[in-house]
Write an enzyme that holds these catalytic residues in place. Structure first.
Site, mmCIF file in Angstrom:
data_model
loop_
_atom_site.group_PDB
_atom_site.id
_atom_site.type_symbol
_atom_site.label_atom_id
_atom_site.label_comp_id
_atom_site.label_asym_id
_atom_site.label_seq_id
_atom_site.Cartn_x
_atom_site.Cartn_y
_atom_site.Cartn_z
ATOM 1 N N HIS A 364 0.824 -1.203 0.000
ATOM 2 C CA HIS A 364 0.000 0.000 0.000
ATOM 3 C C HIS A 364 0.862 1.258 0.000
ATOM 4 O O HIS A 364 0.524 2.251 -0.619
ATOM 5 C CB HIS A 364 -0.929 -0.004 1.197
ATOM 6 C CG HIS A 364 -1.854 -1.175 1.188
ATOM 7 N ND1 HIS A 364 -2.706 -1.467 2.212
ATOM 8 C CD2 HIS A 364 -2.056 -2.136 0.262
ATOM 9 C CE1 HIS A 364 -3.384 -2.554 1.912
ATOM 10 N NE2 HIS A 364 -2.997 -2.987 0.743
ATOM 11 N N GLU A 606 -7.916 -5.841 -19.845
ATOM 12 C CA GLU A 606 -6.680 -6.178 -19.127
ATOM 13 C C GLU A 606 -6.302 -7.635 -19.278
ATOM 14 O O GLU A 606 -5.263 -8.068 -18.787
ATOM 15 C CB GLU A 606 -6.840 -5.846 -17.630
ATOM 16 C CG GLU A 606 -7.193 -4.386 -17.388
ATOM 17 C CD GLU A 606 -7.204 -4.018 -15.917
ATOM 18 O OE1 GLU A 606 -6.159 -3.555 -15.436
ATOM 19 O OE2 GLU A 606 -8.252 -4.202 -15.268
ATOM 20 N N CYS A 677 -4.417 3.184 -20.673
ATOM 21 C CA CYS A 677 -4.106 3.875 -19.412
ATOM 22 C C CYS A 677 -3.041 3.181 -18.558
ATOM 23 O O CYS A 677 -2.890 3.511 -17.393
ATOM 24 C CB CYS A 677 -5.368 4.080 -18.587
ATOM 25 S SG CYS A 677 -6.118 2.563 -17.988
HETATM 26 C C1 PEP Z 1 -3.363 -1.490 -15.676
HETATM 27 O O1 PEP Z 1 -3.442 -2.672 -15.343
HETATM 28 O O2 PEP Z 1 -2.729 -1.098 -16.664
HETATM 29 C C2 PEP Z 1 -4.031 -0.445 -14.892
HETATM 30 C C3 PEP Z 1 -4.093 0.810 -15.310
HETATM 31 O O3 PEP Z 1 -4.546 -0.805 -13.698
HETATM 32 P P1 PEP Z 1 -3.653 -1.034 -12.381
HETATM 33 O O4 PEP Z 1 -2.266 -0.591 -12.704
HETATM 34 O O5 PEP Z 1 -4.295 -0.213 -11.326
HETATM 35 O O6 PEP Z 1 -3.785 -2.496 -12.193
HETATM 36 MG MG MG Z 2 -4.919 -3.270 -13.892
#
Ligand code: PEP
Ligand code: MG
Length: 745
Positions: A364, A606, A677
């Site tokens: 965290h 993802e 993203c």
């Molecule tokens: C990702 O998996 O690219 C994403 C933006 O989500 P996180 O990094 O929060 O898993």
């Molecule tokens: Mg992710």
């Protein structure tokens, strides 16, 4: 411990104190100490070996060996009996040294005449500083009391501030804590920073290791232990019914605080002449030395608990609290063994960087450091023992390297790098309000990722056109209980207001895998990244998802709302999640709350599977965002948190780019808006290639917007595309070399 031994060691300590308080200093004092010890122990030889560097022990003072060997005789770590004590941190006690394996004598010292050998490590806070040795001609085994007495003396030696001055003689005679140290850790968050050390847990200073009045010391120790026990009981009462893990830690505290063995060992040290503080530190030191030798996680945690408990006891004894009166430097780099997310957030953006001795990429604290965009290096072994408050320090979050007390050349290199970055930021400021329009006239949308209210000011500062990913899990991770719907909706409303009409895409709770909520029962999974996480938890236990969706609708208060679901792996999951959204709308309608003026519901792509979902998924979903971090880890089957593999595969790998291109094509067929993203969106060359593959909206860390936009505005996507296709046609593994070559041209 029998009376004789006790009084012997006390007598020795008293004489030692006199020697240390006397006029002599430096070498003379050290020589005096070896003479004293040899006399008291009735041995012909007493020698002090200190680490000159990590690998070499140097004979620094001796009674009995040839004086000309002092500062000349050096041993590699593990070499001879002394080197073995230095390496293992364990005592060697033998009446026949030449018979022991590994024995070798140093002819220049004349030690061949001595048969018996007793060597104890000189340790401070679990770190071995050197070796204290007594030797005698007559074969004799040293008794347990004698061994103990020598250990106590070694402990006092370790406290001598000037000890460091003896090492590296001939070089600069610098004390250990003045020398530059480079530590290699693991990258927690990229970025480069320079500043001064700020210890999260400042070290307690033990001013007087030898007791003036042992009875009084014993009483002080007992009083402090009593107060410690009461304090631990009080903490336990306060935590009753709360977080199970915290309770477990406190139970362990109580167990140690009440352990007769722990107290007895400290009482023995006091009886042999140490002050109460030094007795605690001696115990702490041996626990730390054990810590370096155990690999079992559970045991390590317990030894850490014991370490924390010793710190508490030291604070009680010395009256030194966390507040030492020290002034936080203007450019603090936080050093801690570990830190909780809420504590880190308290320091907030005041910090230039963070270095942790432990931690993990997915902890965290790392998530908060990432959200705050503070460079973070984790697993920097020994940093808490090496660093002193106020030490200059340079953190390289790009390579996971920490330079403590850097020398001039390294400091200069860092200053250059930081100045160059600042210069570049200035350059980027001039294009802040301009679009990311390429030379071929394509405009790429530039959005930012966020996770805290504190991120929102960056919207204006970075020139981001909206928030492409708002990670909602931080609000859940930072608390010790489930937030209420009213709290969440108030927070979401404030975020929407702070965005001043710019789009904010709220991602619903993405927990599981690396992100575990302290107040939810943890499930033990063999493969958490492939396990019960994100939307899978949301759909199986829909209470939290429903509460969150309702909070979002309420926060929109009749305005526009964008929501996306993380980790959708198949069409049906999207349908089920979308149905939850519809139910939330219906509930809010019944309650008489205004409904959003417009609503976009999207999904994160993802897992590779979603790229092959049926056409109707692409038709129904209102937008898609590629979560590149996860998508890449599943595409290459390479854990994004495993240092051994996480950088093994290039994002610019032809197969991966081809896969991205396929996703772009599927979205084009159905007119589905698509963005990207993951972290790669914020890396200029990667972002350029993603744009060349057809991605038209990127969401990244605010600080990356400038550099990415700068490159996009100077590039011609068609040309980049040709370069990529060329590399693909030639069967190259990655297009990186070809693209870099093109950019150079
Ligand atoms: C990702 O998996 O690219 C994403 C933006 O989500 P996180 O990094 O929060 O898993
Ligand atoms: Mg992710």
């Amino acid at each position: 411990m029998p009376d004789r031994g006790e009084s012997e060691s006390r007598k020795l300590l008293r004489r030692l104190r006199e020697a240390m308080a006397g006029e002599s200093a430096g070498q003379e004092r050290l020589d005096r100490i070896t003479t004293l010890i040899a006399e008291s122990m009735g041995t012909e030889v007493c020698s002090i070996y200190l680490f000159r560097d990590r690998e070499t022990l140097e004979l620094c003072a001796t009674e009995g060996l040839k004086p000309e060997a002092v500062h000349q005789t050096r041993l590699r770590l593990g070499e001879g009996l002394v080197g073995r004590v230095g390496r293992s941190g364990r005592i060697i006690n033998t009446e026949n040294a030449p018979a022991l394996p590994g024995f070798r004598y140093m002819p220049e010292t004349g030690e061949e005449a001595y048969t018996s050998f007793l060597g104890v490590p000189i340790q401070r806070l679990g770190e071995t500083l050197g070796v204290l040795v007594v030797q005698s001609r007559e074969p004799r085994g040293f008794t347990a009391d004698e061994v103990y007495a020598l250990e106590v003396v070694a402990m006092v030696l370790a406290e001598m501030a000037e000890l460091g001055a003896f090492v590296g003689e001939g070089a600069a005679m610098t004390a250990r804590h003045q020398q530059p140290v480079t530590l290699r850790g693991t990258i927690g968050q990229e970025g480069v920073a320079m500043g001064h050390v700020w210890l999260h847990e400042p070290r307690v200073v033990v001013a007087n290791p030898i007791a003036d009045d042992p009875d009084r010391e014993a009483e002080r120790l007992r009083e402090a232990v009593d107060r410690l026990r009461v304090g631990v009981d009080r903490m336990l009462d306060g935590a009753a019914g709360g977080d199970a893990e915290q309770l477990q830690v406190l139970e362990a505290y109580r167990m140690f605080a009440n352990s007769p063995g722990w107290l007895r060992r400290m009482e023995e040290s006091v009886a042999s002449g140490l002050s109460a503080e030094a007795a605690v530190e001696k115990e702490q030191s041996s626990a730390r030395a054990r810590l370096t030798q155990v690999s079992d996680h559970y045991l390590r945690d317990r030894l850490h608990d014991l370490d924390d408990l010793s710190n508490r006891l030291l604070r009680l004894l010395t009256g030194q609290g966390k507040e030492t009166g020290a002034q936080m430097p203007a450019d603090p780099i936080l050093i801690a063994r570990n830190i909780g997310p809420a504590e880190l957030l308290d320091y907030g953006r005041a910090l230039r960087g963070v270095v942790l001795e432990e931690g993990s990429v997915g902890s965290h604290a790392a998530i908060v450091a990432r959200a705050l965009a503070i460079p973070l290096v984790i697993h920097a072994e020994r940093i808490t023992t090496e660093a002193l408050n106020g030490d200059p320090i340079a953190v390289d979050g790009e390579q996971g390297i920490v330079h403590l007390r850097p020398d001039d050349s390294i400091a200069a290199a860092f200053r250059d790098k930081i100045a160059m970055q600042a210069e570049a930021q200035e350059r980027y400021a001039s294009i802040r309000d301009k679009p990311a329009e390429t030379l071929c006239g394509t405009t790429i949308g530039m959005h930012m990722n966020a996770g805290l209210m504190a991120d929102l000011p960056s919207l204006a500062g970075s020139g981001a056109e909206g928030v492409g990913l708002f990670r909602t899990e931080l609000q859940f991770l930072l608390r010790n209980k489930m937030p209420r719907r009213s709290e969440l909706s108030a927070l979401y409303a404030r975020i929407m207001q702070a965005a001043h009409g710019k789009r904010v895409v709220f991602r619903t709770l993405d927990i599981g895998s690396d992100k575990v909520l302290p107040y939810m029962t943890a499930v033990d999974e063999p493969n958490p990244a492939l396990g019960w996480r994100a939307i899978r938890v949301g759909l199986d236990k829909p209470g939290v998802l429903r509460m969150q969706l309702q909070a979002l609708v309420r926060a929109a208060n009749g305005g526009p709302l964008s929501v996306m679901f993380p980790f959708i792996a198949q069409y049906e999951e999207y349908v089920a999640a979308r149905a939850e959204m519809d139910k939330a709308l219906e509930r809010e309608r019944i309650l008489g709350h205004p409904l959003p003026s417009s609503l976009d519901v999207g999904a994160m792509l993802e897992t590779p599977s979603l790229a092959f979902a049926p056409r109707r998924f692409f038709e129904e979903v209102e937008f898609l965002s590629i979560g590149g971090n996860d998508l890449k880890q599943f595409f290459f089957a390479a854990d994004r948190e495993n240092e051994l593999v996480r950088r093994r595969y290039d994002t610019l790998n032809v197969s991966f780019l081809t896969f991205i291109e396929q996703i772009v094509r599927r979205c084009e067929e159905t007119g589905t808006p698509l963005s990207f993203c993951g972290e790669d969106a914020g890396r200029p060359v990667e972002a350029l290639c993603l744009a060349a593959m057809g991605i038209r909206l990127l969401s990244m860390r605010p600080a990356s917007i400038g550099p990415v936009k700068h490159l996009l505005r100077r590039a011609h996507l068609g040309e980049v595309r040709t370069v990529i296709e060329g590399a693909r046609a030639r069967g190259e593994q990655s297009v990186r070399a070809a693209v870099m070559e093109y950019l150079k041209r």
